[in-house]
Structure formats: structure tokens, C-alpha cells
Design an enzyme around this catalytic site. Structure first.
Site, PDB file in Angstrom:
ATOM      1  N   GLU A 169      26.247  33.213  35.292  1.00  0.00           N
ATOM      2  CA  GLU A 169      26.103  34.571  35.821  1.00  0.00           C
ATOM      3  C   GLU A 169      24.742  35.177  35.502  1.00  0.00           C
ATOM      4  OE1 GLU A 169      28.841  33.435  34.369  1.00  0.00           O
ATOM      5  OE2 GLU A 169      30.530  33.882  35.680  1.00  0.00           O
ATOM      6  N   PHE A 200      34.966  38.639  38.307  1.00  0.00           N
ATOM      7  CA  PHE A 200      35.727  39.735  37.704  1.00  0.00           C
ATOM      8  C   PHE A 200      34.715  40.596  36.943  1.00  0.00           C
ATOM      9  CE2 PHE A 200      40.351  38.414  37.481  1.00  0.00           C
ATOM     10  CZ  PHE A 200      40.246  37.149  38.030  1.00  0.00           C
ATOM     11  N   GLU A 226      30.329  32.806  42.603  1.00  0.00           N
ATOM     12  CA  GLU A 226      31.239  31.673  42.411  1.00  0.00           C
ATOM     13  C   GLU A 226      32.346  31.708  43.452  1.00  0.00           C
ATOM     14  OE1 GLU A 226      32.271  32.628  38.422  1.00  0.00           O
ATOM     15  OE2 GLU A 226      30.215  32.288  37.772  1.00  0.00           O
ATOM     16  N   ASP A 244      35.216  41.951  34.307  1.00  0.00           N
ATOM     17  CA  ASP A 244      35.415  41.609  32.890  1.00  0.00           C
ATOM     18  C   ASP A 244      34.386  40.599  32.384  1.00  0.00           C
ATOM     19  OD1 ASP A 244      38.637  42.432  32.533  1.00  0.00           O
ATOM     20  OD2 ASP A 244      38.020  41.862  34.536  1.00  0.00           O
ATOM     21  N   PHE A 245      33.742  39.874  33.290  1.00  0.00           N
ATOM     22  CA  PHE A 245      32.772  38.858  32.860  1.00  0.00           C
ATOM     23  C   PHE A 245      31.378  39.451  32.675  1.00  0.00           C
ATOM     24  CE2 PHE A 245      35.374  35.805  35.803  1.00  0.00           C
ATOM     25  CZ  PHE A 245      36.469  35.911  34.964  1.00  0.00           C
ATOM     26  N   HIS A 276      40.810  39.949  32.030  1.00  0.00           N
ATOM     27  CA  HIS A 276      40.741  39.870  33.500  1.00  0.00           C
ATOM     28  C   HIS A 276      41.370  41.090  34.173  1.00  0.00           C
ATOM     29  CE1 HIS A 276      40.201  35.582  32.492  1.00  0.00           C
ATOM     30  NE2 HIS A 276      39.754  35.380  33.705  1.00  0.00           N
TER      31      HIS A 276
HETATM   32  C1  LIG Z   1      32.103  33.773  32.459  1.00  0.00           C
HETATM   33  C2  LIG Z   1      33.135  33.433  33.463  1.00  0.00           C
HETATM   34  N1  LIG Z   1      32.769  33.213  34.736  1.00  0.00           N
HETATM   35  C3  LIG Z   1      33.677  32.894  35.670  1.00  0.00           C
HETATM   36  C4  LIG Z   1      35.003  32.777  35.348  1.00  0.00           C
HETATM   37  C5  LIG Z   1      36.036  32.468  36.428  1.00  0.00           C
HETATM   38  N2  LIG Z   1      36.517  31.104  36.296  1.00  0.00           N
HETATM   39  C6  LIG Z   1      37.658  30.824  35.640  1.00  0.00           C
HETATM   40  S1  LIG Z   1      37.981  29.180  35.552  1.00  0.00           S
HETATM   41  C7  LIG Z   1      36.559  28.840  36.422  1.00  0.00           C
HETATM   42  C8  LIG Z   1      36.193  27.425  36.698  1.00  0.00           C
HETATM   43  C9  LIG Z   1      36.004  26.669  35.445  1.00  0.00           C
HETATM   44  O1  LIG Z   1      35.605  25.375  35.712  1.00  0.00           O
HETATM   45  P1  LIG Z   1      35.563  24.324  34.553  1.00  0.00           P
HETATM   46  O2  LIG Z   1      34.791  24.847  33.398  1.00  0.00           O
HETATM   47  O3  LIG Z   1      35.095  23.048  35.139  1.00  0.00           O
HETATM   48  O4  LIG Z   1      37.078  24.197  34.053  1.00  0.00           O
HETATM   49  P2  LIG Z   1      38.347  23.723  34.898  1.00  0.00           P
HETATM   50  O5  LIG Z   1      38.945  24.929  35.532  1.00  0.00           O
HETATM   51  O6  LIG Z   1      37.886  22.715  35.863  1.00  0.00           O
HETATM   52  O7  LIG Z   1      39.273  23.165  33.868  1.00  0.00           O
HETATM   53  C10 LIG Z   1      35.885  29.998  36.768  1.00  0.00           C
HETATM   54  C11 LIG Z   1      34.638  30.041  37.535  1.00  0.00           C
HETATM   55  C12 LIG Z   1      35.372  33.030  34.017  1.00  0.00           C
HETATM   56  N3  LIG Z   1      36.649  32.977  33.613  1.00  0.00           N
HETATM   57  N4  LIG Z   1      34.428  33.341  33.106  1.00  0.00           N
END
Ligand SMILES: Cc1ncc(C[n+]2csc(CCOP(=O)(O)OP(=O)(O)O)c2C)c(N)n1
Ligand SMILES: Cc1ncc(C[n+]2csc(CCOP(=O)(O)OP(=O)(O)O)c2C)c(N)n1
Ligand SMILES: [Mg+2]
Ligand SMILES: [Mg+2]
Lengths: 317, 345, 317, 345
Positions: free
Chosen positions: B72, B95, B41, B97-98, B141
Site C-alpha cells: 500500500e 479497507f 488490490e 483499517d489498513f 476490518h
Molecule cells: C495490509 C493489508 N492489505 C490488504 C489486505 C487484504 N487482504 C487480505 S488477505 C489478502 C491476500 C493475502 O495473500 P497472501 O499473503 O498470499 O496470503 P493467502 O491469502 O494467499 O494465504 C489481502 C490482499 C490486508 N488484510 N492487509
């Protein structure tokens, strides 16, 4: 295809027999020459032969815990596979994998005991095929129960976004162990889920080898031509228990109808009726299958048993 | 065991961050081997949230530096599939953590396929991921979790503490025929937007080189107390060692660099020499790295220890948000120094 | 709804300001009175107010990493929430959770920083509501990026099979950090995925509070009436960076169009035009929001900071 | 610490299996508390693949004994959601090996919500799961993995070794306001279709009772060597202790019963008494339970050990399929006996 179905059924039948042979009188899952869980595919041969008829050397399959029919139909060596199931050093995996973890890199065949987790791996194999500019395809096989696992969704979406040459095959045998499809799945056809990923989805009813063959051909052709993934759900039947030792009380009256639903006699009758198969051929195919399976079992029985210390090998390359 | 070569500023010039060192190693391997590609990502135009793929997208394009959906399980599994076919994917889990959303692919597949196949199939894949706390990112995180992965057979686990090792271990990881989990500490990346120890920016040779996986480094030699640690805590420990030198305490700092394989020999010779052992770990305390180090001593010769050993790790609590609480549970310099002083006294 | 949107925007604006205030000159994410990641919701207020307008005391929400708008619209106490964001003992979670982990059991509100993992928890809350014979509903909110996570699929299927009173809300702001929807999602409307679970799916375009209100009302009513789950995708806009500190180079020219897409002035204009809002009211609402937000910030600033040893509490009940 | 009451066959009659004892505890709690319900795959009519829900479906029906789709993330998460609302779900993950498909719910949610919420929210949930090897189920269905969960804060981890404890610990787990991971060993369930140690069938009182979580049991007192272990390995260790008594070696067997909380006191007093420590673990060796036990000794007083300790655990390999190899890496009676003899010599 008929020949291959018979070959598979003879294989499963023999394994069934050998598996139970030395677990009497007190049935102990860990005992005998073939220990551990055993998930046999009787009834589901049409899916394997219908799909694999279109595959070439170099195409990949990821199968689930019930893998024998796809392994055999895809060309995995019966002797090496049997030796693996017997836990011998001449087995595909030198006795480390067993029946749920058959790896045959030559045929790009693998299986896994974790529901739904073959989907992503097939996507990666397809990715490699595509990146290398080949026209190989990857086929990910799993049951209808697996279609409710998160990996299914993620993989379909990924394959569609990246336009990967994958065909997702769902073998719907109505049951996930004792849980009927109606208790696990919110809709009646998983083919309908394909639309959510913008890919074609087809459901084939009646466990019909010819219909499966046709639908699989279209999906595999599509993937090979670079047009992307498809989903194919095949309605089939699990003639035996989920695993050996499963008393199947939960199936109730359905148990009595199973004989009628066996696809092999039905297919034979159709072929004979159409003049494409004779009674003699039926006998001959059976005899050949018997002989091949017997040779595989003898090969396994004649192969060395790994030593305790062999367990320490192969953690790292 | 090797003694860390202190990065030579040969021409007095090139000092780069740990993040840049990682990205540079990946770039060198990508140039040398077309089978290497990167996915994860925000690894593309963004360059990785923690800079691990900086500039790769510009050089190699979207075809070899691939942004993924937030799936993932699917993309780590796809990395495995590609690796099974002989490619060399470098996959980022943003991370560590995921891990819970994709742990099956990691431990039941990536880690086990080689073994299950009786050695017939290799999975030459790098899974890289950010670890660590210290900037109030709270319970989901901020974890280190290397102990979790080191417990499960089939994955090499590396965690560099400085730019030089970061580059060399990445090169080794990509060339390794086994799955390697490469855990980089956010606080040691040298990011412009995060407080950092100057040790996160250092001289790194431009050319490709490797640091072998499985050899600990004696990051600093000393004779009174052994600190066994890894990742960002090495930086803290070196700071403490310098500080305590002034108090007449000579601290040896062992940078494990990898937990699997573990260089037990380097640990044991240090403990044999000092008789005093402090294990510092930013992961949770119980059932983890600190215990393993204790065990290799206790099963070799407990009389090596002239005093009971000490463990400094996160005291089995999730990582709290507020800074006071977070630093209350992290192995800070102060706590390391206090523990060393007690051992030395 | 307008009032609530303004209230939320003022909140986010003030947090933005306070967050950056003490991170100069060298920006350090861990520094200042509000440290850590900060995901603000500016532009996405219509989703929160349109949905929450239908919720009652006792209804549940699980929100993702970008939670403030839903928290406020659902009645979470602004003071306690702000104190949490400041990491104070008077915070919702006594400073342990922070902005991504706000728990308010009184309002059955929670959020989580792991993408997609609020879906299953909402299903469980809905299960409890149903088992206890209440007519409460659970709303699971996440972004369009989250809709490609396995948990999404599993939860929709589970909710449908068990006919749970859940409404799944997708806030589609076109981006998941730097990854555009086109790179992550195989189809153009997640509402289409609902069919795969036999549940209604609706996509609302244009970030329009009234249209959202209407669609959400139908879905929530359906759930409350025991008719099962629905999926609602709301096309909205992320006016600011993914998190604070995000330079957003990846958005290119889109950045210049964002002002025009701000839903609040647009909604105000429409209400004024319709005679439902006066300029004086606009000013008053603004002033009230300012005052409330300021009081919350002052409350937080005046609250005690936890001690280091407080970290050891609350591992187990 | 409590000394295990050897199950009294008061009236000489009721001897039941571990599986039945678990199910009975659940039934008693379900009768007493309408908020208790059970869900998982094949827990209904089938009664749980390893018998943990035997007869519950018949008594409580599909409304309280719920078969789920193969969607572990969704249904474990649903358990968490229901627990957050105050219900007391007992959720079965069929094999602990499947944790990887739902680990995020387990460790980032079930384990952390109470802490993250500053104590405002409880998650009174039981997650039960089958562990263990010995019947050729290979790498993905034979793991113990308790060390993995014990490393991560926020979850109590219990693993009974006999029917009496199984019942009492299940009652405690359901009544506990915290998430409890209840790991039952397939080989100790007393199943009709699996080889078993007679210790898997024993007298269990009919009425409800609890065994406290966090108290180890001295399963057998002895003076020469301490074996610290849990789950099925307790049965093996007791067999060995009986056997070695004939050779004049007096073995003390500590049944930890729970890893979190860990009863360090009982371990330390045993080691203080014998000076010889063998830790037996069916989980992987490194970075796990054996290390933690080593650490609590080494940080308390390494001189307690009159000899280097020994660890007997799975030697950091995945579990192989073929019986010869599988028993080659499991902590069998023979290997336990050999290790004890060495320590005693
Ligand atoms: C399982 C997991 N993968 C990756 C992340 C990192 N991450 C945090 S916010 C985000 C983007 C989220 O996009 P969206 O669901 O469209 O929500 P938005 O931020 O646009 O509100 C990512 C990849 C995470 N927190 N958890
Ligand atoms: C993630 C995971 N969950 C549960 C199981 C246990 N399990 C093995 S087979 C099976 C049923 C699978 O049903 P289906 O996918 O329909 O395949 P079938 O057995 O009918 O061929 C289950 C639940 C597993 N192996 N992996
Ligand atoms: Mg099925
Ligand atoms: Mg988004």
C-alpha cells in the site's frame, strides 16, 4: 562535474556559515535568518553530479532530508531555493516548505523529510512517464539508513513488477545520524538486495565521481530504454554533522580522517594530473561559485518575508 | 446546503446499487479523460472486493485498471507521484483499517505536498476505501475512521450514504484538483452478499453529473430533533425518522456527505430550528466527528441547545467480533430512536 | 504428520459446512452462527505440520488471516478456538477476536488480519526469548502476497542485525485473493531475498510434507542454537476460495487441476506404499478427527453467547 | 483531579529539565526491573535526539538501550512482541510525525491486542515520541497529533507540561499494564539548543514517584475564565494567567496531562465555576481535542457556558516553515491572552 561539485560545496559552505551566524552566543535551533534543522551534503557531491549529469529536462528526482546537492545538480534555481531556505515569498514554495521540502515542478524535483518515502513517489512519476510514452526517468535518492525502511522494499518490487523507468540511488555515508551502518543493515552491500527484485544492483566504492558517472549512466540508460529499474549504491562520506549542531561525539577517531576523504581536492588533483584542469581554472571556478552563491543569498535576503496570514493559503487548490 | 433530490424514477426503471453507481462514475470519467486510471488490490478481474470497480476491467483493460501487489505504501505513493505529474489516479485501499501501513504517504505526502510547495504542485488524486461494521469482521476490518482523516489538514473527506450521491461525489472527487478520500460503507454498497437497507439501491441517472463536495444534504426535514450524521447511519436515521413520525416526533436528518469541508451552516440552521441535537457516528466517539459538531454549536451559540446534546457513536472500544457485542456498540436504529425519544421528551 | 494434516482438514471441512449452513438461500456474510470473513487453509496443511513438528511448548507463532492450520498444529485448544470462531464466551478471546484474531498466550500463538504485520511481533517475541536466555524460537507465517509488504523487509533486516531466533515462513499458494504471484512479485523465489539480509533462504517445492519438515527443522534448529534467523518459502496450494464466498472466476482452468494437487491423498498413498500407514489406520485417523472436531463444534454450540455489555470490557487491563 | 504540587525546592537545589526528568524516571524503572529496556533511533550513545534517554546508555549499555535501524514498523512491532511476552519495553519514535510509517503496529496491534484477546494478553509498553512546533521544522516535523491517537481506543495518551509531571507520568507509564503513548513537547524539554520557557526546568525529587495517568491538574486556580489545555500550551497559559492577573482577570488553567483517560470531572467543575471556556491546543483544530472538550460540556449542560466557548488551535493547515507563518498559526501567548480577554469582557 568538477565545476558542479565546487558549486555545491560553496553553496553548502555558505549556508553553513549563514545558518550559524545568528545562532550565537546561545545556540538556538529556531533562531536566526535560517531556522530549523539543516542537513548539509558536504562530501556527497560526487553522487549528485555523477547521477544528474545523465538527466534531461523532464526527468524527475525525489530526494530526502539532505537534498541540496541533488537539487542544484538537477538544475533547481539557486536563487529560488535559497529564498525558500530563508523562508521568503520568492522561495520555491513561498516559504512554506523550507530546506527539507523543496518542490520545483519545472524540474520535477521534490524532497521529503520522511525517510524512505520518496521511493514510492518516484515510482508514480515513472509510471506517468511510461504511460504517456515518454522516455523520461525518475531517480529516487536516499541514504543507506533509508534502505531499511519498508517503503524501499515495496517500491523496488513495484518498480520491477511494472518495469518502471526508475533508478534507485542509495547514498551510503556509513551513518544514519549516530547509528553506523553495521548496526542498521544486515548485509554489507545494498546492491545485493537488487537480486531479490530481479533488477541489476551496483555498488560504487570510494566516492569516485567518474565511477559513479559511469554506473549511473548505465542505469539511467537502461531505464530510458524501457528495460526497467536498477539499484545503485554509492559509498560516500558525510564530512559534517548529521545536521548542524550535531557534535558527532559518536564518530570518535573517524573525525580526524575526514579531511583526507574529501572528494573535491582529490578529484581536482586527478584532473590536474591528467591535464584536464589547471590551477587557474580551479580559482576561476571557485570565484564563479562564490559569486553565484552570494547572489543567491543576496536575492534571498532582499526578498519579502511572508505574513502570518499567508499561512492560511494553499491548504487546498 | 442542498436538499437531496429524491432519485426520480423518471422512466420507472434504472435502480442501481451504490457500488455500481461508484463504478459508473469512474467509468464515465475514464471515458472522458485518458489521464484517469484505477489501481489497487483486486480492482481488476475481481472488480473490487466491495464492487467499487465492477466491470471497469472488462472495458478499460489491465493498462488502466491495475491490480497491485500488497504494497500500500508503494502504490498509494505511486498514485501521488502520478498525480504530481498531472494524472488523475483513483486508488483503492481495500479497507480503511489498513491505513496504518501507508499513513505516511496519505498524510505526510498526499495531504501536504500542495501546501508545502506553496501551491506549486497539485495532487489530484482519489483514494477510495471501504469503511464500516455490522457483519462480524472484527477489530481490524470494521472501522469507520473518517474522524481520523478529517482531523488532518489537506485531504477532502467524503462519505456518501446512497447511490445518487455516491455517483455524483465520485465524479466531483475525480475532477477535484485536491486529494479526496472517498469512504464508502460496505453496508451501504448494496452488495448481493451482505444484508442491506433498501436505500442502498436507488434510481441513478445514466449520464454524468456531480454532487458538490462540502455541501451537506437535508436528507429529511423535521422540526423537533436534528440528527447530524453521515454514511450508513443516514439510512438508519431515515428509517428511525419514518418510524417516529408515527409517534408524533418530527426528525430532521442532516447527511453531512463530507467532513472536510464541513458544511457548518446547514448543521447550525438545523440546530437553531430544533434546539435538540443528536450526532450519530459509526466512528469512535471521543475526539472525532461528534465532538466537532458539538464544538461548532458551542462556539457559535450554546443557547441554541434547549437540552444537552447527545452523541451516539462507538463507545471507544475496538469493534468486537461476536454479533451481540458488535451490535452492542454500533449506532443501531433502536439506539438512535431511543436517543431521539429522550431528546424529544 | 499425516494424522495432524487429516485433523486440520476435517476441521476446515466442518467449519466450511457450518459456515455456509445458515447463510442460505440468500448468502449473507454477516448471517448465521459463524459470521464474518472465513479464510480456510485446505491444501496448506503440509506447511503447518512440517513446521510445527519441530516446535516445543514455549515457542511462538504469529500467523496471518488464514491461521487455523498453524493454530491446530501448534497445539491451540480446538474447543476454545472453535468457540471463538462461534463468538462464544468460552472462546479463546471470549468472542472478541474471531477467526482472524486468535490469541492463545499459553501456546504463544497469535494471528492478525493485517497482511505482513505478524513479522515484527514475532521479532519481538524472539527478542524476549533471547534476552531471557531461553532457546525458544518464534515463527512468523504469512503468504507470498505478504512478502511484498514493507514489514517483511524491515523485520528480516532487524532479525538479521540482531541475530534473533526467528524463522520466517512464507506460504506461497500462488494467489493473493485474485492477484497471481506473477503480478505481485518481481522474482520467482522469495528465498532469494534472504541473501539481501545475509540469512539462509530455502524454497521447498511441491507441497511435500517431508521436504518441508526437513527444511523447517534445519531453520528452527539454527534459530534455537543462536545462529540467527532464516527464511523458508513453501510452495503450497489453496484448494478453496480466498475466503468463503469467493467464486474464483479469476482462476480459470486451474480450478480443475486442484483435486490432483491435494496433498493429503498424495501423502497417504506414499505412506501406504512405504508401509508406514494402513487403510485401517486411515479410517481410524479420519474417525478420530471427526469425533474431535464434532466435540469442538458441540462445545462451541453449547457455550454462552456474550452480552452486548461484554463489548465494553477489556479495552484496558 | 489533583492540584499540582508546585515543585518544592526543598533544599533549594536540584532543578532539572523535562528531558532529564524523563530519562531519570526510565533509569529508576530500569534499575528496579530487569524487564524494562529502551529502543529507538539514536537512543544509545546519542542519548535521544531530544534528550529523553540522556545517560542511559552509559549506565545500562547497548544491551538495554538499543539503537535501531530506521525501521519503525519492525522495532515498534518488536516492542509489542516483547511486551506480549511480559517485558516492559520503552520504545522511542523519534518524532510523532513519523507515525505514518508504523501506524498499523500502533493502532491495529499495540492498541487492540488486549481487547481482541478478550483480556488474555497484555501489552505493557511505552511508546514515547516528540511533538510540537515553534522552531521552523515545518510540516513533517512539527505536529502534535495527540488528538489522532486519543480518537483510537486502546492506548493511554499522556503529554506532560513540566519536569515534575514528566518524571511521574513516565514512571506510571512504564508500570502500567497497558500501552501508553507518552508525548513530550520538544519545546518543553528544556534543551540547551532550543529557546525555552523557564517552566521547563524545575525541581524534581530524586527518588521514584508516580503521577497518576488520567488525572488532570489545576495548574492554576482562577475564577473568571477556564483554560483547558496540555503540554507546552500549559506553560504559555500560565504565563498569560500571570500577565492577566494584573488586568484583574482571574484565569484557571487546567493541565489535562492525559487525553486518554480524560479527566472530565476536573474540566466540568472548572467550567461550572467560571462559565467561560477557552480550549488551547497545539494540535489541529477540527475533529480533535478542542471538539471533545466542547462535547463533554454540551452533553452535560450547555448552559454552563455563559458565553460561547473559544477554541485556539492550529487552524487546519499543515505547519508552515517560515517563522512568521508558523507563529501565525500556533497558539501563542498573545493569542491566548486575546481570547481570554474577549471571554472575560
Ligand atoms: C495490509 C493489508 N492489505 C490488504 C489486505 C487484504 N487482504 C487480505 S488477505 C489478502 C491476500 C493475502 O495473500 P497472501 O499473503 O498470499 O496470503 P493467502 O491469502 O494467499 O494465504 C489481502 C490482499 C490486508 N488484510 N492487509
Ligand atoms: C521515517 C523516519 N524515521 C526517522 C527519521 C529521522 N531521521 C532523519 S534523517 C535520519 C537518518 C537518515 O540516515 P540515512 O538514510 O543514512 O541518510 P543520511 O542522513 O545519512 O544522509 C533519521 C533517522 C525520519 N526523518 N523519518
Ligand atoms: Mg547515511
Ligand atoms: Mg497467497
Amino acid at each position: 562535474m568538477y565545476r558542479e561539485m565546487v558549486r555545491i560545496r560553496h553553496y553548502e559552505g555558505r549556508i553553513l556559515q549563514e545558518y550559524h551566524a545568528d545562532k550565537t552566543p546561545a545556540w538556538d535551533i529556531g533562531a536566526g535568518l535560517i531556522p530549523g534543522e539543516m542537513h548539509l551534503s558536504a562530501g556527497q557531491e560526487p553522487a549528485a553530479v555523477g547521477v544528474c549529469a545523465h538527466l534531461r529536462k523532464g526527468d524527475a528526482i525525489t530526494a530526502p532530508h539532505r537534498p541540496h546537492h541533488f537539487a542544484l545538480a538537477h538544475g533547481v534555481d539557486m536563487k529560488a531555493m535559497t529564498a525558500e531556505i530563508y523562508g521568503r515569498t520568492s522561495g520555491l514554495c513561498q516559504g512554506k516548505g523550507g530546506h527539507m521540502h523543496l518542490f520545483d515542478p519545472e524540474n520535477h524535483f521534490s524532497c521529503s523529510g520522511i525517510i524512505g518515502q520518496g521511493y514510492p513517489v518516484a515510482c508514480g512519476q515513472a509510471m506517468a512517464f511510461k504511460r504517456r510514452g515518454t522516455d523520461h526517468v525518475a531517480v529516487a535518492v536516499a541514504g543507506e539508513g533509508a534502505a531499511n525502511q519498508g517503503a524501499f522494499h515495496e517500491s523496488l518490487n513495484l518498480a520491477a513488477v511494472w518495469n518502471l523507468p526508475v533508478v534507485f540511488v542509495i547514498e551510503d555515508n556509513d551513518w544514519a545520524i549516530s547509528v553506523p551502518r553495521s548496526h542498521s543493515t544486515a548485509n554489507t552491500s545494498n546492491a545485493d538486495r537488487a537480486a531479490g527484485y530481479g533488477m541489476p544492483g551496483v555498488r560504487v566504492e570510494n566516492n569516485d565521481p567518474d565511477a559513479i558517472h559511469e554506473a549511473a549512466g548505465a542505469a539511467i540508460e537502461r531505464a530510458r530504454a524501457g528495460e526497467g529499474p536498477s539499484l545503485l549504491e554509492i559509498h560516500t562520506v558525510r564530512l559534517w554533522g548529521h545536521f548542524e549542531g550535531d557534535a558527532q561525539a559518536y564518530r570518535g577517531a573517524e573525525l580526524e580522517t575526514l579531511d583526507e576523504r574529501d572528494p573535491i581536492p582529490a578529484y581536482a588533483a586527478r584532473l590536474i594530473e591528467a591535464g584536464d584542469l589547471t590551477d587557474d581554472q580551479v580559482e576561476q571556478i571557485k570565484a564563479e561559485a562564490d559569486a553565484e552563491v552570494d547572489a543567491a543569498v543576496q536575492f534571498a535576503l532582499g526578498s519579502p518575508i511572508p505574513t502570518a496570514d499567508d499561512a492560511l493559503l494553499h491548504v487546498f487548490a | 446546503m442542498t436538499t437531496t433530490e429524491t432519485p426520480q424514477t423518471a422512466d420507472g426503471t434504472r435502480r442501481i446499487t451504490t457500488a455500481k453507481a461508484m463504478a459508473e462514475a469512474i467509468a464515465l470519467e475514464m471515458r472522458a479523460n485518458p489521464e484517469v486510471f484505477v489501481m489497487g488490490e483486486d480492482v481488476g478481474a475481481y472488480g473490487g472486493i466491495f464492487g467499487s470497480t465492477t466491470d471497469l476491467f472488462a472495458e478499460f483493460g489491465a493498462d488502466r485498471v491495475i491490480d497491485t501487489p500488497i504494497s500500500e505504501t508503494a502504490f498509494i505513493g505511486a498514485g501521488i507521484g502520478a498525480a504530481v505529474e498531472g494524472m488523475r489516479p483513483v486508488v483503492e485501499l481495500m479497507f480503511i483499517d489498513f491505513y496504518g501501513v501507508c499513513m505516511d504517504q496519505i498524510t505526510n505526502h498526499m495531504a501536504k505536498i500542495h501546501y508545502e510547495s506553496g501551491g506549486a504542485v497539485n495532487v489530484p488524486m482519489v483514494l477510495m476505501s471501504a469503511t464500516g461494521a455490522g457483519y462480524s469482521d472484527a477489530a481490524q476490518h470494521s472501522q469507520s475512521l473518517w474522524g481520523t482523516f478529517a482531523h488532518l489538514p489537506g485531504i477532502k473527506v467524503v462519505a456518501p450514504s446512497n447511490p445518487y450521491d455516491a455517483k455524483g461525489l465520485m465524479a466531483s472527487a475525480i475532477r477535484d484538483d485536491n486529494p479526496v478520500l472517498y469512504l464508502f460503507h460496505k453496508g451501504a454498497q448494496g452488495l448481493v452478499w451482505m444484508a442491506k437497507n433498501p436505500r442502498s439501491i436507488a434510481h441513478v441517472p445514466e449520464e454524468a453529473y456531480t454532487v458538490p463536495i462540502g455541501e451537506a444534504a437535508v436528507a429529511r426535514e423535521g422540526s423537533d430533533v436534528s440528527i447530524v450524521t453521515l454514511s450508513l447511519s443516514v439510512q438508519h436515521s431515515l428509517d428511525v425518522a419514518e418510524e417516529l413520525e408515527g409517534e408524533g416526533i418530527s426528525v430532521e436528518v442532516i447527511d453531512l456527505r463530507s467532513l472536510v469541508p464541513l458544511d457548518t451552516e446547514t448543521v447550525l440552521s438545523s440546530v437553531a430550528k430544533t434546539g435538540k441535537l443528536l450526532v450519530v457516528d459509526e466512528d469512535y466517539k471521543s475526539y472525532g466527528m461528534t465532538g466537532e459538531i458539538a464544538a461548532i454549536v458551542a462556539e457559535t451559540d450554546p443557547t441554541m441547545l434547549s437540552k444537552p446534546m447527545k452523541r451516539l457513536a462507538v463507545p471507544d472500544v475496538p469493534i468486537p467480533y461476536a454479533r451481540t457485542m458488535e451490535y452492542g456498540i454500533l449506532p443501531t436504529r433502536d439506539k438512535i430512536a431511543a436517543a431521539v425519544r429522550e431528546l424529544a421528551s
